[in-house]
Design a protein around this motif. Structure first.
Motif, PDB file in Angstrom:
ATOM      1  N   ASN A 106      10.472   9.224  -0.288  1.00  0.00           N
ATOM      2  CA  ASN A 106      10.178   9.257  -1.453  1.00  0.00           C
ATOM      3  C   ASN A 106       9.815   7.923  -2.072  1.00  0.00           C
ATOM      4  O   ASN A 106      10.319   7.297  -1.945  1.00  0.00           O
ATOM      5  N   SER A 107       8.882   8.159  -3.189  1.00  0.00           N
ATOM      6  CA  SER A 107       8.713   6.852  -3.878  1.00  0.00           C
ATOM      7  C   SER A 107       9.787   6.444  -4.620  1.00  0.00           C
ATOM      8  O   SER A 107      10.055   4.980  -4.981  1.00  0.00           O
ATOM      9  N   ASP A 108      10.643   7.202  -5.103  1.00  0.00           N
ATOM     10  CA  ASP A 108      11.976   7.002  -5.898  1.00  0.00           C
ATOM     11  C   ASP A 108      13.086   6.733  -5.118  1.00  0.00           C
ATOM     12  O   ASP A 108      14.204   6.346  -5.359  1.00  0.00           O
ATOM     13  N   GLY A 109      12.794   6.718  -3.739  1.00  0.00           N
ATOM     14  CA  GLY A 109      13.857   6.384  -2.904  1.00  0.00           C
ATOM     15  C   GLY A 109      15.110   7.350  -2.510  1.00  0.00           C
ATOM     16  O   GLY A 109      16.017   7.155  -1.676  1.00  0.00           O
ATOM     17  N   THR A 110      14.923   8.834  -3.002  1.00  0.00           N
ATOM     18  CA  THR A 110      15.916   9.690  -3.091  1.00  0.00           C
ATOM     19  C   THR A 110      15.189  10.451  -1.609  1.00  0.00           C
ATOM     20  O   THR A 110      14.342  10.388  -1.016  1.00  0.00           O
ATOM     21  N   GLU A 126       8.061  -3.608  -0.276  1.00  0.00           N
ATOM     22  CA  GLU A 126       7.859  -2.746   0.920  1.00  0.00           C
ATOM     23  C   GLU A 126       6.391  -2.803   1.278  1.00  0.00           C
ATOM     24  O   GLU A 126       5.652  -2.500   0.260  1.00  0.00           O
ATOM     25  N   GLY A 127       6.399  -3.036   2.656  1.00  0.00           N
ATOM     26  CA  GLY A 127       4.616  -3.104   2.943  1.00  0.00           C
ATOM     27  C   GLY A 127       3.957  -2.132   2.866  1.00  0.00           C
ATOM     28  O   GLY A 127       2.814  -1.870   2.063  1.00  0.00           O
ATOM     29  N   LEU A 128       4.006  -0.855   3.596  1.00  0.00           N
ATOM     30  CA  LEU A 128       3.290   0.309   3.566  1.00  0.00           C
ATOM     31  C   LEU A 128       4.430   1.408   3.265  1.00  0.00           C
ATOM     32  O   LEU A 128       5.461   1.296   3.714  1.00  0.00           O
ATOM     33  N   GLU A 129       4.025   2.298   2.443  1.00  0.00           N
ATOM     34  CA  GLU A 129       4.971   3.486   2.050  1.00  0.00           C
ATOM     35  C   GLU A 129       4.429   4.718   1.974  1.00  0.00           C
ATOM     36  O   GLU A 129       3.454   4.940   1.089  1.00  0.00           O
ATOM     37  N   GLY A 130       4.792   5.855   2.433  1.00  0.00           N
ATOM     38  CA  GLY A 130       4.380   7.329   2.003  1.00  0.00           C
ATOM     39  C   GLY A 130       5.686   8.283   2.797  1.00  0.00           C
ATOM     40  O   GLY A 130       6.321   7.800   3.517  1.00  0.00           O
ATOM     41  N   ASN A 131       5.469   9.219   2.254  1.00  0.00           N
ATOM     42  CA  ASN A 131       6.174  10.371   2.757  1.00  0.00           C
ATOM     43  C   ASN A 131       5.989  10.568   4.353  1.00  0.00           C
ATOM     44  O   ASN A 131       6.774  10.617   5.189  1.00  0.00           O
ATOM     45  N   VAL A 132       4.682  10.354   4.774  1.00  0.00           N
ATOM     46  CA  VAL A 132       4.018  10.144   6.048  1.00  0.00           C
ATOM     47  C   VAL A 132       3.260   8.924   6.226  1.00  0.00           C
ATOM     48  O   VAL A 132       2.244   9.094   5.339  1.00  0.00           O
ATOM     49  N   VAL A 133       3.496   8.082   7.077  1.00  0.00           N
ATOM     50  CA  VAL A 133       2.543   7.028   7.391  1.00  0.00           C
ATOM     51  C   VAL A 133       1.928   7.054   8.799  1.00  0.00           C
ATOM     52  O   VAL A 133       2.669   7.128   9.789  1.00  0.00           O
ATOM     53  N   ASN A 134       0.550   7.466   8.989  1.00  0.00           N
ATOM     54  CA  ASN A 134       0.144   7.547  10.155  1.00  0.00           C
ATOM     55  C   ASN A 134      -0.836   6.357  10.456  1.00  0.00           C
ATOM     56  O   ASN A 134      -1.988   6.064   9.606  1.00  0.00           O
ATOM     57  N   VAL A 135      -0.547   5.585  11.359  1.00  0.00           N
ATOM     58  CA  VAL A 135      -1.452   4.323  12.023  1.00  0.00           C
ATOM     59  C   VAL A 135      -2.206   4.931  13.042  1.00  0.00           C
ATOM     60  O   VAL A 135      -1.483   5.016  14.151  1.00  0.00           O
ATOM     61  N   ILE A 136      -3.494   5.340  13.028  1.00  0.00           N
ATOM     62  CA  ILE A 136      -4.460   5.672  14.021  1.00  0.00           C
ATOM     63  C   ILE A 136      -5.058   4.721  14.629  1.00  0.00           C
ATOM     64  O   ILE A 136      -5.192   4.710  15.935  1.00  0.00           O
ATOM     65  N   ILE A 183       1.015  -1.251   0.160  1.00  0.00           N
ATOM     66  CA  ILE A 183       0.146   0.080   0.083  1.00  0.00           C
ATOM     67  C   ILE A 183       1.035   1.202  -0.079  1.00  0.00           C
ATOM     68  O   ILE A 183       1.601   1.341   0.673  1.00  0.00           O
ATOM     69  N   HIS A 184       0.725   2.202  -0.951  1.00  0.00           N
ATOM     70  CA  HIS A 184       1.595   3.343  -1.161  1.00  0.00           C
ATOM     71  C   HIS A 184       0.764   4.295  -1.428  1.00  0.00           C
ATOM     72  O   HIS A 184      -0.184   4.541  -2.166  1.00  0.00           O
ATOM     73  N   ALA A 185       1.361   5.787  -0.678  1.00  0.00           N
ATOM     74  CA  ALA A 185       0.935   7.010  -1.159  1.00  0.00           C
ATOM     75  C   ALA A 185       2.162   7.915  -1.236  1.00  0.00           C
ATOM     76  O   ALA A 185       3.325   7.592  -0.346  1.00  0.00           O
ATOM     77  N   ASP A 186       1.961   8.676  -2.201  1.00  0.00           N
ATOM     78  CA  ASP A 186       3.207   9.484  -2.443  1.00  0.00           C
ATOM     79  C   ASP A 186       3.405  10.597  -1.520  1.00  0.00           C
ATOM     80  O   ASP A 186       4.540  11.092  -1.326  1.00  0.00           O
ATOM     81  N   ARG A 187       2.115  10.862  -0.691  1.00  0.00           N
ATOM     82  CA  ARG A 187       2.312  11.846   0.310  1.00  0.00           C
ATOM     83  C   ARG A 187       2.002  11.115   1.681  1.00  0.00           C
ATOM     84  O   ARG A 187       2.866  10.770   2.198  1.00  0.00           O
ATOM     85  N   ILE A 188       0.674  11.039   2.014  1.00  0.00           N
ATOM     86  CA  ILE A 188       0.354  10.786   3.311  1.00  0.00           C
ATOM     87  C   ILE A 188      -0.463   9.717   3.497  1.00  0.00           C
ATOM     88  O   ILE A 188      -1.586   9.721   2.638  1.00  0.00           O
ATOM     89  N   LEU A 189      -0.021   8.402   3.903  1.00  0.00           N
ATOM     90  CA  LEU A 189      -0.992   7.316   4.062  1.00  0.00           C
ATOM     91  C   LEU A 189      -1.497   7.277   5.555  1.00  0.00           C
ATOM     92  O   LEU A 189      -0.779   7.248   6.375  1.00  0.00           O
ATOM     93  N   THR A 190      -2.748   7.279   5.451  1.00  0.00           N
ATOM     94  CA  THR A 190      -3.448   7.133   6.742  1.00  0.00           C
ATOM     95  C   THR A 190      -4.130   5.783   7.018  1.00  0.00           C
ATOM     96  O   THR A 190      -4.802   5.195   6.289  1.00  0.00           O
TER      97      THR A 190
END
Length: 411
Positions: A284-288, A257-267, A233-240
């Protein structure tokens, strides 16, 4: 006899001292990095489609088949689509708003586009009823075709949410997505694009990403299971994941990679991740690495299990473990660790963490190096700083907030 007893006593005292020192070092290595949570950025994404009616009294009904293989929606209303079609599609046309689309006991495959497309700036509430299966069988080579028309028509997903569209997926049924070409769900990278899952059971298999959002992605409730060739599960910006009022079950059984985003919030919720690389990655999605961006992994509630070959939690910024529990089993050689971060690590008194693979901070990217092996910890009061001022209430009001906090994801 007295001499022997004194020897035994000295050995016992020395053992207690060593255990005490080791215990203190383990706790310090985990929790002393930061005495309070760093700033937590929440998604401001919300769906106006969530409030659309689901009443079927005046609904328009379609039964898909080999002879009725295309449904195009260009006006507001409630639509019910059922049937079975081996090569067809459903399209909510560009700019069409006020659409409630009820998919009921539907089997739909497409070889020319996404089986379901929510086109640019449109608005649709997708209600899953009964058993629904969408399969994407496009030609993967079309994505890079020298014919620009062919390349532009390539969707590479079972559900394609295009730029600026508002897609709210709900219901009590089961949605099976077979991304044989690329992704299960793909949403656009425009800041106005909304992609929210709230309620149904969603089973995704995909050759690339299970769910890929070009901007923000929220999974508020329901049962989502993913098996993917790349990101689960991937978000370029914020994954909630989760909300203050509901708890999803998220299972990533196979991924790079299981979960990915600039910010990953598990609420909230129950999170299980298996990955051949990192379990949860804030980057970042490109790893940089871009120092101007805010990277963070924030565990604010719920319970999780991560089994991976790379880092369990890997952040190009901060990690805040505020409430809930997490068990990490990860690669512990070749530079991998249970927890790897660049900025700061915060573990509250109320967080239960089991981590068999140590903690590592990359000094070259802004942190000091520290590694501790084999921690199992339920912190007691006094070891993690003043957590009460940092603990979120049910509406997360106790946290530092930026970017228009809205954990619920709805208007």
């Amino acid at each position: 006899m007295k001499k022997n007893m004194w020897s035994y006593t000295r050995i016992l005292l020395a053992s207690i001292l060593i255990v005490t020192i080791i215990s203190a070092c383990v706790k310090t290595a985990l929790a002393a990095t930061s005495s309070s949570a760093s700033e937590i950025v929440y998604s401001s994404m919300s769906s106006s489609a969530a409030s659309l009616t689901e009443s079927t009294e005046n609904a328009t009904k379609y039964t898909m088949s080999s002879s009725n293989n295309e449904v195009k929606i260009d006006s507001a209303g409630v639509y019910i689509v059922t049937g079975s079609c081996s090569d067809g599609n459903i399209i909510v046309k560009k700019g069409t708003t006020g659409v409630t689309l009820i998919l009921k006991d539907l089997t739909l495959t497409s070889s020319t586009s996404a089986p379901l497309s929510i086109n640019k700036t449109s608005q649709a509430k997708i209600v899953i009823s009964g058993s629904v299966t969408l399969t994407d069988n496009e030609n993967a080579a079309d994505e890079n075709s020298t014919d620009t028309d062919v390349a532009d028509a390539f969707d590479g997903a079972c559900i394609k949410v295009k730029d600026g569209a508002d897609c709210y997926i709900t219901g009590s049924g089961t949605l099976t997505l077979k991304g044989n070409t690329k992704n299960g769900i793909k949403s656009g990278d425009d800041s106005a694009t909304v992609c929210i899952i709230d309620g149904p059971t969603v089973n995704v298999t995909a050759t690339n990403d299970g769910i890929n959002a070009g901007y923000d992605l929220s999974i508020l409730s329901g049962n989502v299971a993913v098996s993917a060739g790349d990101d689960g599960i991937h978000a370029d910006r914020i994954l909630t994941l989760g909300s203050s009022s509901a708890s999803p079950t998220i299972t990533v059984s196979k991924s790079n990679e299981g979960l990915e985003g600039n910010v990953v919030n598990v609420i909230s919720g129950t999170i299980s991740v298996k990955a051949s690389d990192d379990g949860i990655n804030a980057a970042n999605s490109d790893g940089t690495y871009e120092s101007s961006l805010t990277y963070s992994i924030n565990w604010l509630g719920g319970k999780g299990t991560i089994n991976c070959s790379g880092d369990g939690l890997d952040s190009n910024g901060n990690i805040n473990l505020v409430a809930g529990s997490l068990s990490i089993s990860s690669g512990s050689t070749g530079g991998e660790a249970g927890i790897d971060y660049v900025g700061s690590l915060y573990v509250s008194d109320d967080f239960s963490l089991t981590n068999n693979s140590g903690v590592s901070s990359d000094a070259s990217m802004g942190g000091g190096m520290q590694t501790t092996q084999g921690q199992t910890m339920k912190q007691s009061n006094g070891q993690g700083g003043n957590t009460k001022s940092n603990m979120p209430s049910q509406d997360m009001g106790g946290q530092m907030v930026r970017q228009g906090m809205n954990p619920g994801g709805k208007r």
